[in-house]
Each structure stands twice: as structure tokens, then as C-alpha cells.
Design a protein around this motif. Sequence first.
Motif, short mmCIF file in Angstrom:
data_model
loop_
_atom_site.label_atom_id
_atom_site.label_comp_id
_atom_site.label_asym_id
_atom_site.label_seq_id
_atom_site.Cartn_x
_atom_site.Cartn_y
_atom_site.Cartn_z
N UNK A 1 0.83 -1.21 0.00
CA UNK A 1 0.00 0.00 0.00
C UNK A 1 0.86 1.26 0.00
N UNK A 2 1.96 1.23 0.75
CA UNK A 2 2.88 2.37 0.77
C UNK A 2 3.56 2.54 -0.59
N UNK A 3 3.94 1.43 -1.20
CA UNK A 3 4.51 1.48 -2.55
C UNK A 3 3.51 2.14 -3.49
N UNK A 4 2.27 1.68 -3.43
CA UNK A 4 1.24 2.19 -4.33
C UNK A 4 1.00 3.69 -4.11
N UNK A 5 1.06 4.13 -2.85
CA UNK A 5 0.84 5.55 -2.56
C UNK A 5 1.91 6.41 -3.19
N UNK A 6 3.18 5.97 -3.09
CA UNK A 6 4.27 6.73 -3.69
C UNK A 6 4.12 6.77 -5.21
N UNK A 7 3.81 5.63 -5.81
CA UNK A 7 3.67 5.58 -7.27
C UNK A 7 2.49 6.45 -7.73
N UNK A 8 1.40 6.44 -6.97
CA UNK A 8 0.24 7.26 -7.32
C UNK A 8 0.58 8.74 -7.26
N UNK A 9 1.29 9.14 -6.21
CA UNK A 9 1.68 10.55 -6.06
C UNK A 9 2.64 10.96 -7.18
N UNK A 10 3.54 10.06 -7.55
CA UNK A 10 4.48 10.38 -8.63
C UNK A 10 3.74 10.53 -9.96
N UNK A 11 2.77 9.65 -10.21
CA UNK A 11 2.00 9.77 -11.45
C UNK A 11 1.26 11.09 -11.52
N UNK A 12 0.73 11.52 -10.36
CA UNK A 12 0.00 12.78 -10.32
C UNK A 12 0.90 13.97 -10.61
N UNK A 13 2.18 13.84 -10.25
CA UNK A 13 3.14 14.93 -10.50
C UNK A 13 3.80 14.84 -11.86
N UNK A 14 3.44 13.81 -12.65
CA UNK A 14 4.11 13.60 -13.93
C UNK A 14 5.55 13.16 -13.76
N UNK A 15 5.81 12.45 -12.64
CA UNK A 15 7.16 12.04 -12.29
C UNK A 15 7.61 10.87 -13.17
N UNK A 16 8.88 10.87 -13.56
CA UNK A 16 9.49 9.75 -14.27
C UNK A 16 10.66 9.28 -13.44
N UNK A 17 10.67 8.01 -13.06
CA UNK A 17 11.75 7.48 -12.23
C UNK A 17 13.09 7.62 -12.92
N UNK A 18 14.13 7.82 -12.12
CA UNK A 18 15.47 8.01 -12.68
C UNK A 18 15.92 6.81 -13.49
N UNK A 19 15.51 5.59 -13.02
CA UNK A 19 15.90 4.39 -13.77
C UNK A 19 15.23 4.40 -15.14
#
Length: 548
Positions: free
Chosen positions: A80-98
Motif C-alpha cells: 500500500x505504501x509502494x502504491x501511494x508513492x507511485x500514485x503521487x508520482x504519477x499525479x506529479x508527472x514524475x518519471x523514475x530516474x531508472x
Amino acid sequence: MKPSLPEDAWLREQAGDGAFARGRAYSRDGRISLSQVSEGVLAGEACGSEVYRLQLTCADSGWRWHCDCPAADCGAFCKHLVAAVLTARDADGYVDAEQDAGPQPAAREPDDLHVFLRAQPAERLADWLMALAAGDRHVERQLLLRRAASQPGALKSALAKVLTAGSFLDYRRTMDYAARLDPAIEQLRDVLQRDPGECRALCEYMLKRLFQVIERCDDSSGSLGERLAEVAHLHARACADAPPGKALAKALYTLQCKDDWNLLPLAAYWDALGREGQGAYARLVLDEFDGLPPPSPRRFDTDGSGACRRAETLARCTRDFELLQRVLRRDLSSPWQHLRVLESLREFGHARDALAWAENAVKRFPDDGGLRAALADCLADAGLEDEAMEQDWQHFRQQPSNAAWTGLKRRAGSDWPDWRERALAHAQSREDGHATLRIDLLMHDGDIGAAVELAREQPVLPGTLQTLAARVRQSDPAAAGAFYLRVARLLGNELRGPGDYKKLTALVAEAARCAPSADLQAFVADVRVKHARKPRLMAMLTEAGLRS
């Protein structure tokens, strides 16, 4: 400035590959509702079989987190914590460094594949799935599981195939096996909604099989234990939604006999058992307990430990004081067992009996500090403060530990300054050529200044000296640097291999960061001369920027 959200590599490290993959699926399915995404705080809810509240906070020491789900007990980083971070990143238009390191289109590949598959005719997809199933039995089992969901009574047979594990599972195979259970657990959640009785029966079957599997696998990742906890939770919910009454007694008892993790606590099932079921369950537990042979003083009572645990749980659940005393007094060969009886007497309000028991226990085990501390509390409860103080002092004399120091300080009250000097003098009499014990006590008491002064004057064991250096590296970097260097000197006298080289380099580097000095440079020069034939050590020193 808003802190950067954790990247995939960090999430994988904290949660493990299995929880990361499930968290990504949760995020993709829209199961996360974020109520706060602000500077340093991420909060919201995860909607799974239940609604779990979660929060991540960024502090100076890094990210801290909490989730209400069972998998996050003891601070674990759950899906659930993983999903929360990924959801917040998607909302910010975030692209992981990898992902950013490669071609950008690859970042959207899973969604592109999903669009492609949805555009294919049903017959073509069926042919592809059949081909996959023919080449991979695990795919076949998952498909059979999906098919069984629409066929009443067929789900157990499909589960049997999914649960088959074969021989011993190593670390990686255990994680793979655990991940394959996720579709089955999802099916159980669906069954719970339409038929709690069927869900209960399927959970019991699944738990029985999984208790066998976990005994012959390497579950150091906790991935299989997490799935076991989820199935146990569904079982308890199914029993609560459709109380089976007496029919549950034998099944629950049988499962608990295999449950070494307390996944099936009696309190969660007591109401579902009903009056008749409670009586039937109690008879099973009491028959098992009464049938135990007398404990042997020469070996640990492995066979009887489970029966005693179940009987104790029954006694506490029913508030049966007499049964609890029978269980706790069955074996009184150790101070710990006497202490448990004492605690139960105080718990049930038998203060006078507790005091008498504590006095007799201390006579039998006069060197046990825990019993003396408990006796002191009983004496204080009886208004015998002087006698309580004397027991705390005897406890400290026998075991001058941080716990004994705390008890002595609490009891002394306003007289603590005098008792403190007396305690430090006794600690000094117990030391053997070094001030380690007093410094440990002073640090525990928060008197860091006195600990530093004493460490400057007296020899100290390396571990304590290094701990003290870490405590003062911000407030007194010069002292911290000198202490790190002292530990390095002690280690430098007996370097035995690469592990010691790494420790020595880290200590000297820490000393240099705190307070570079002429003594430090001289020490590095001496090490380079004395150990010049150790190329790995020389390379480590150079890499750390430690030149003479």
C-alpha cells in the motif's frame, strides 16, 4: 522545497520485489486515494479487502512511514505504501530516474501493451493464453483458478494445484511461490462477498496447506508469511460474517496446533464460536493440557509449549484465573516462570498473594534482578517504600545495568543525587581497568558531558567509546574525532583481514570529518608504513582520501 519522492530502486529495497510488484498493480488499478501531498507529507487510504490509512513523512533522517494493514506491522514497508508513492508520482508527472535513463517510450510500455491486447479478438487472445499455459504450468494453474471462480465447488481443486510446492523452496523460489498465491487470495476475497461459509472452508484448506509449505522453505523475505497473514485475516472475517458456531471449534483448534505465528488469535473467533462452540473448543484445549506429562527439568518442554500456550490463551480470553494459575505454575524451574506467575497475580488484583509470591521467589532465586525489581514494586504497592528501595538497590548491586539504574532513579525521587553517587561508586568497583560501565550509565542518564570527561581520563572499551563519539559528533566534534581515533588505534594493532581494513578506514574517515588533527595525520602515516604490504588497505585509505 518539496522533497523528491522515493524512486523505484529505493521502493524495491524497502518493500522487496514482490510487494513492489503488487503495489504497482494497486496504483495502476486506482486503489489509492491521497488526501495530502504536501511538503514532506504523503497521506491517504488504500482500498483493498479493507480500507487502510497510510502516511509517509520526510524527516532529516529520511522517510518514515505507517500503514494500518497487517503486512506493515513492526514498521514493514507494504504494497500500500509502494502504491501511494507511485500514485503521487504519477499525479506529479514524475518519471523514475531508472526509467529516465532509457528511451522515454519504454516508460509507458505496460499501458501500451494493455491497449494492444484489448484491441485483439477474443479467439486470438484465447489461443495465445492456451499456448502460454501449454509451456508454463504456473500460467495454466492461474487460468484454471480463474475458470473455477465461475464454477461452484471447483475452486478447491484449482487451489490444490496452485498450492503445490514440491520440495524445499529456497529464498527466490519462495518469493515466486508467494507471488503466485495473489490471484488465489483475490478469489477468496470475491468468495467472501457472496458466500462467507465457502470462504471459511477454502481458507481453512489453504491455511492447512500453507502451514506445511512454510516449514520447508526459506521465507526470510517474509513474502509467504505475508500471504499467510492475509488468508488468516480473510478466515477471521468469514467467521465473523457468518458465525459457524460449534462447527468451528475442531477446525480452529486443529489449525492453531500448526500456527506458530499466532495468526489465528482466539479472541478474533470467540464470538463466532458461540456458546456451544466455546465449550467444545475449551474441552479440546483442556484435554490436551491435562494430558501433558510432567515437565522434565533436564530439557525444554517443546512438546508441551503449544498446549500450554493455547490453555493460557483460553484462560485469558475467559478470564479464568484458576486455569491461568494451573498453566503458569505447571513448570516453576526458572526465575522467568516465577515472574510470569507474579505478573498474573498483580494483573488479577491479588496484591497480597503477589507480595508473598515475590518474597518466596527472591529467596529461591536471590541473584535474579528481574524478580528483585518486581518484589520492589509489590513492596511499594503495600506502602513499604524503604523496603522497596532496598530491593532496587540490591538489584542494581547485582546487575548494574541501565534498567536497574532507571528503577533505582525512579524509586529514589528527590534523594536521587545521593543515590546516584552511590551507584556510580559501586559501578566503579565492578570495573576491571576501564570506565566502560560508568560511561554507559552516564550516557543512559543523559549526562553526556560527564561521560566525555570520564572517557578523556580513563580507558574505555571500543564499542562504548565509538557510541559516545557518535553521540557528541555534532555538539563536540573535537572530542568525537579524538574518540574515533582512539578506537582506530586499538583496531590498528590487530588487523586480521579485509573486514578490519574496512572498519579501520571508516573510523579514520569519521575522525577526519569530525576534527582533522596532527595526531590523525601521524596515525595515517604510521598505518601506511606499518601495513605497506597490504595493498587492499592502502587502496581503501586512498579511496577515502586519507593520505599521510
